[in-house]
Design an enzyme around this catalytic site. Structure first.
Site, PDB file in Angstrom:
ATOM      1  N   CYS A  88       0.846  -1.199   0.000  1.00 26.19           N
ATOM      2  CA  CYS A  88       0.000   0.000   0.000  1.00 26.19           C
ATOM      3  C   CYS A  88       0.884   1.253   0.000  1.00 26.19           C
ATOM      4  O   CYS A  88       2.010   1.233   0.495  1.00 26.19           O
ATOM      5  CB  CYS A  88      -0.887  -0.019   1.244  1.00 26.19           C
ATOM      6  SG  CYS A  88      -1.900   1.467   1.465  1.00 26.19           S
ATOM      7  N   SER A 104       0.566   3.824   1.817  1.00 28.79           N
ATOM      8  CA  SER A 104       0.792   4.403   3.148  1.00 28.79           C
ATOM      9  C   SER A 104       2.165   4.005   3.702  1.00 28.79           C
ATOM     10  O   SER A 104       2.829   4.801   4.363  1.00 28.79           O
ATOM     11  CB  SER A 104      -0.321   3.985   4.118  1.00 28.79           C
ATOM     12  OG  SER A 104      -1.554   4.507   3.667  1.00 28.79           O
ATOM     13  N   HIS A 120       4.612   6.337   2.187  1.00 27.47           N
ATOM     14  CA  HIS A 120       4.663   7.657   2.842  1.00 27.47           C
ATOM     15  C   HIS A 120       5.660   7.635   4.008  1.00 27.47           C
ATOM     16  O   HIS A 120       6.315   8.630   4.289  1.00 27.47           O
ATOM     17  CB  HIS A 120       3.291   8.042   3.414  1.00 27.47           C
ATOM     18  CG  HIS A 120       2.276   8.424   2.376  1.00 27.47           C
ATOM     19  ND1 HIS A 120       2.549   9.240   1.318  1.00 27.47           N
ATOM     20  CD2 HIS A 120       0.955   8.131   2.267  1.00 27.47           C
ATOM     21  CE1 HIS A 120       1.458   9.411   0.588  1.00 27.47           C
ATOM     22  NE2 HIS A 120       0.472   8.747   1.139  1.00 27.47           N
ATOM     23  N   HIS A 129       0.986  -3.251   6.587  1.00 32.18           N
ATOM     24  CA  HIS A 129      -0.267  -3.130   7.352  1.00 32.18           C
ATOM     25  C   HIS A 129      -1.456  -3.678   6.571  1.00 32.18           C
ATOM     26  O   HIS A 129      -2.601  -3.416   6.921  1.00 32.18           O
ATOM     27  CB  HIS A 129      -0.531  -1.655   7.695  1.00 32.18           C
ATOM     28  CG  HIS A 129      -0.815  -0.832   6.466  1.00 32.18           C
ATOM     29  ND1 HIS A 129       0.164  -0.416   5.613  1.00 32.18           N
ATOM     30  CD2 HIS A 129      -1.983  -0.405   5.931  1.00 32.18           C
ATOM     31  CE1 HIS A 129      -0.378   0.235   4.613  1.00 32.18           C
ATOM     32  NE2 HIS A 129      -1.682   0.254   4.767  1.00 32.18           N
ATOM     33  N   CYS A 170      -6.523  -3.532   4.061  1.00 32.90           N
ATOM     34  CA  CYS A 170      -6.453  -2.082   3.822  1.00 32.90           C
ATOM     35  C   CYS A 170      -7.186  -1.680   2.544  1.00 32.90           C
ATOM     36  O   CYS A 170      -8.300  -1.189   2.608  1.00 32.90           O
ATOM     37  CB  CYS A 170      -5.026  -1.538   3.813  1.00 32.90           C
ATOM     38  SG  CYS A 170      -5.053   0.260   3.583  1.00 32.90           S
TER      39      CYS A 170
HETATM   40  N1  LIG Z   1      -7.793   7.010   4.415  1.00 36.94           N
HETATM   41  C1  LIG Z   1      -7.255   5.850   4.689  1.00 36.94           C
HETATM   42  O1  LIG Z   1      -7.638   5.182   5.657  1.00 36.94           O
HETATM   43  C2  LIG Z   1      -6.194   5.305   3.793  1.00 36.94           C
HETATM   44  C3  LIG Z   1      -5.896   3.940   3.804  1.00 36.94           C
HETATM   45  C4  LIG Z   1      -4.957   3.460   2.879  1.00 36.94           C
HETATM   46  C5  LIG Z   1      -4.300   4.309   2.017  1.00 36.94           C
HETATM   47  N2  LIG Z   1      -4.590   5.645   2.075  1.00 36.94           N
HETATM   48  C6  LIG Z   1      -3.931   6.609   1.186  1.00 36.94           C
HETATM   49  O2  LIG Z   1      -4.594   6.594  -0.068  1.00 36.94           O
HETATM   50  C7  LIG Z   1      -3.695   7.102  -1.060  1.00 36.94           C
HETATM   51  C8  LIG Z   1      -3.679   6.152  -2.250  1.00 36.94           C
HETATM   52  O3  LIG Z   1      -3.069   4.917  -1.888  1.00 36.94           O
HETATM   53  P1  LIG Z   1      -2.762   3.802  -2.999  1.00 36.94           P
HETATM   54  O4  LIG Z   1      -2.118   2.671  -2.296  1.00 36.94           O
HETATM   55  O5  LIG Z   1      -3.952   3.596  -3.849  1.00 36.94           O
HETATM   56  O6  LIG Z   1      -1.636   4.601  -3.858  1.00 36.94           O
HETATM   57  P2  LIG Z   1      -1.171   4.357  -5.365  1.00 36.94           P
HETATM   58  O7  LIG Z   1       0.197   4.937  -5.470  1.00 36.94           O
HETATM   59  O8  LIG Z   1      -1.394   2.932  -5.748  1.00 36.94           O
HETATM   60  O9  LIG Z   1      -2.221   5.244  -6.209  1.00 36.94           O
HETATM   61  C9  LIG Z   1      -2.129   6.613  -6.437  1.00 36.94           C
HETATM   62  C10 LIG Z   1      -2.658   6.898  -7.845  1.00 36.94           C
HETATM   63  O10 LIG Z   1      -2.723   8.310  -8.053  1.00 36.94           O
HETATM   64  C11 LIG Z   1      -2.288   8.598  -9.370  1.00 36.94           C
HETATM   65  N3  LIG Z   1      -1.858  10.000  -9.395  1.00 36.94           N
HETATM   66  C12 LIG Z   1      -0.755  10.540  -8.800  1.00 36.94           C
HETATM   67  N4  LIG Z   1      -0.750  11.890  -8.989  1.00 36.94           N
HETATM   68  C13 LIG Z   1      -1.865  12.192  -9.700  1.00 36.94           C
HETATM   69  C14 LIG Z   1      -2.428  13.418 -10.188  1.00 36.94           C
HETATM   70  N5  LIG Z   1      -1.831  14.589  -9.954  1.00 36.94           N
HETATM   71  N6  LIG Z   1      -3.609  13.363 -10.861  1.00 36.94           N
HETATM   72  C15 LIG Z   1      -4.216  12.175 -11.100  1.00 36.94           C
HETATM   73  N7  LIG Z   1      -3.730  10.977 -10.666  1.00 36.94           N
HETATM   74  C16 LIG Z   1      -2.571  11.001  -9.979  1.00 36.94           C
HETATM   75  C17 LIG Z   1      -1.189   7.581  -9.636  1.00 36.94           C
HETATM   76  O11 LIG Z   1      -0.968   7.393 -11.039  1.00 36.94           O
HETATM   77  C18 LIG Z   1      -1.765   6.340  -8.948  1.00 36.94           C
HETATM   78  O12 LIG Z   1      -2.542   5.566  -9.844  1.00 36.94           O
HETATM   79  C19 LIG Z   1      -2.334   7.240  -0.352  1.00 36.94           C
HETATM   80  O13 LIG Z   1      -2.163   8.578   0.066  1.00 36.94           O
HETATM   81  C20 LIG Z   1      -2.489   6.329   0.851  1.00 36.94           C
HETATM   82  O14 LIG Z   1      -1.623   6.664   1.902  1.00 36.94           O
HETATM   83  C21 LIG Z   1      -5.522   6.142   2.924  1.00 36.94           C
HETATM   84 ZN   LIG Z   2      -2.946   0.864   3.389  1.00 37.17          ZN
END
Ligand SMILES: NC(=O)c1ccc[n+]([C@@H]2O[C@H](COP(=O)([O-])OP(=O)(O)OC[C@H]3O[C@@H](n4cnc5c(N)ncnc54)[C@H](O)[C@@H]3O)[C@@H](O)[C@H]2O)c1
Ligand SMILES: [Zn+2]
Ligand SMILES: [Zn+2]
Length: 365
Positions: A38, A40, A43, A59, A164
């Site tokens: 993931c 996160s 990050h 996680h 997650c």
């Molecule tokens: N809220 C929560 O409880 C929770 C839980 C898990 C993950 N997250 C967060 O969710 C986010 C996404 O996680 P993920 O694992 O899917 O990440 P990921 O890297 O797989 O996906 C991010 C996507 O965003 C796209 N992207 C990047 N910049 C962009 C832009 N300017 N415009 C359009 N698209 C763009 C990328 O091409 C990618 O497909 C992260 O910040 C992660 O930490 C939050």
């Molecule tokens: Zn996650």
């Protein structure tokens, strides 16, 4: 046991042998079978999310219960479990309100388990646990409330995503935003979590599910997960395109699933009157967004966050896996690549690149 440890931001994870204590009262030791990669964790690796180091990351895991501490009643040795990164006490203000994802036990123990101590050591030096799970490891000690018993016919390298990405994404649409049938939705960011927001919107009966991502390969995945329209903001004006698709109104529900100020502001701008913008992405420490406050009052737009898809882990996680087994939600289509623990850094190089990969899985057994 072997684990992937982060010693300094922007350095590779080190795979090494660690000492793991037995579970204390109310804790469970899990033999980890599989763990999704993931963003996160990334990050933390980049220092965007500051954590005490050294730390075992991971996680999004699932595995088999190896040992239970005193007083544990909800699982026993041999049970299959999804690891939840959300400890639940069951008696605090939020648990009592039916919002266990906001449980008050959580913020007290950054990098440690609920009693404020860790179970991981290297040569007597303390190693911290990421997100109460630390599951980029052959074994993990978690609080009983983080070991969610699941049916045994689900492959563990699929079940882990409910720990997650699938829970967070589907839950953001279905639980947090409560997307209504026939509505219009837009999802900015189609990674492992965003694709699940898309399938959550489709599942809720949204008429339009507009996927926005800079990578065409992600937009192809988005169609598989239920997107009705796709927009690449590198090629088209995404705001203009969403306004055109929604009859000039904007979407009833917008989701930001990346974590930049620009994309959060864009998601809010794409939200129509009376609509709600849900922020799922985790922004770097210290980030700020800029919004015109009159929009709140004049257009009754709302903005909210979604943590872990507002999960009630013991209800939602087994239910999502029932839906997966009944082919009502997709998980297989998420898994693009499988790695061994020793290759965890390669999995994260791929996540950084993004192209061609929805989610990678690290498989232990
Ligand atoms: N809220 C929560 O409880 C929770 C839980 C898990 C993950 N997250 C967060 O969710 C986010 C996404 O996680 P993920 O694992 O899917 O990440 P990921 O890297 O797989 O996906 C991010 C996507 O965003 C796209 N992207 C990047 N910049 C962009 C832009 N300017 N415009 C359009 N698209 C763009 C990328 O091409 C990618 O497909 C992260 O910040 C992660 O930490 C939050
Ligand atoms: Zn996650
Ligand atoms: Zn609680």
């Amino acid at each position: 046991m072997k684990a992937a440890v982060l010693y300094e931001p922007n350095t590779p994870l080190v795979i090494e042998d660690l000492h793991i204590d037995p579970p204390k009262a109310g804790e469970v030791k899990v033999k980890v079978a599989a763990n999704g990669a993931c963003h996160s964790d990334l990050h933390v690796m980049t220092g965007d999310m500051r954590m005490p180091l050294p730390m075992v990351l991971g996680h999004e895991g699932a595995g088999v219960v190896a040992e239970v501490g005193a007083g544990v009643t909800s699982v026993k040795e041999g049970d299959h479990v999804v690891l939840s990164f959300n400890p639940v006490c069951g008696i605090c203000h939020y648990c009592t309100q039916g919002k266990p994802h906001l449980c008050e036990t959580r913020p007290k123990a950054l990098g440690a388990l609920l009693d404020g101590t860790t179970r991981l050591r290297k040569n007597n030096d303390e190693i911290f646990h990421f997100a109460y799970t630390a599951s980029f490891a052959e074994e993990a000690i978690v609080h009983e409330s983080c070991a969610i018993k699941i049916r045994e016919d689900v492959p563990l390298d699929r079940a882990c995503f409910v720990g997650c990405g699938t829970m967070t994404g589907v839950g953001a649409a279905v639980n947090t935003a409560n997307v209504q049938p026939g509505s219009s939705t837009v999802v900015i960011g189609c990674g492992g979590v965003g694709l699940n927001v898309i399938q959550g919107c489709a599942l809720a009966g949204a008429r339009q599910v507009i996927a926005v991502d800079l990578l065409d390969s992600k937009l192809e995945f988005a169609k598989t997960f239920g997107a009705t329209h796709t927009i690449n903001p590198g090629q088209d004006d995404a705001f203009k395109a969403v306004m055109e698709l929604t009859g000039g109104r904007g979407a009833d529900y917008a989701f930001e699933v990346i974590s930049t100020a620009k994309t959060i502001e864009l998601a809010f701008k794409m939200t129509g009157r009376g609509g709600v913008c849900t922020v799922v992405g985790v922004s770097p420490d210290g980030a700020r967004i800029s919004l015109n406050p009159n929009i709140f009052c004049l257009m009754e737009k709302r903005i909210q966050g979604s943590y872990y898809g507002s999960t009630r882990p013991r209800i939602d996680m087994p239910r999502l896996l029932d839906m997966y087994m009944d082919k009502k939600i997709k998980i297989d289509e998420l898994v693009s690549k499988t790695f061994a623990l020793e290759q965890v850094n390669e999995a994260y190089d791929l996540l950084k690149e993004g192209s061609g990969v929805a989610r990678s899985v690290i498989k232990f057994f």
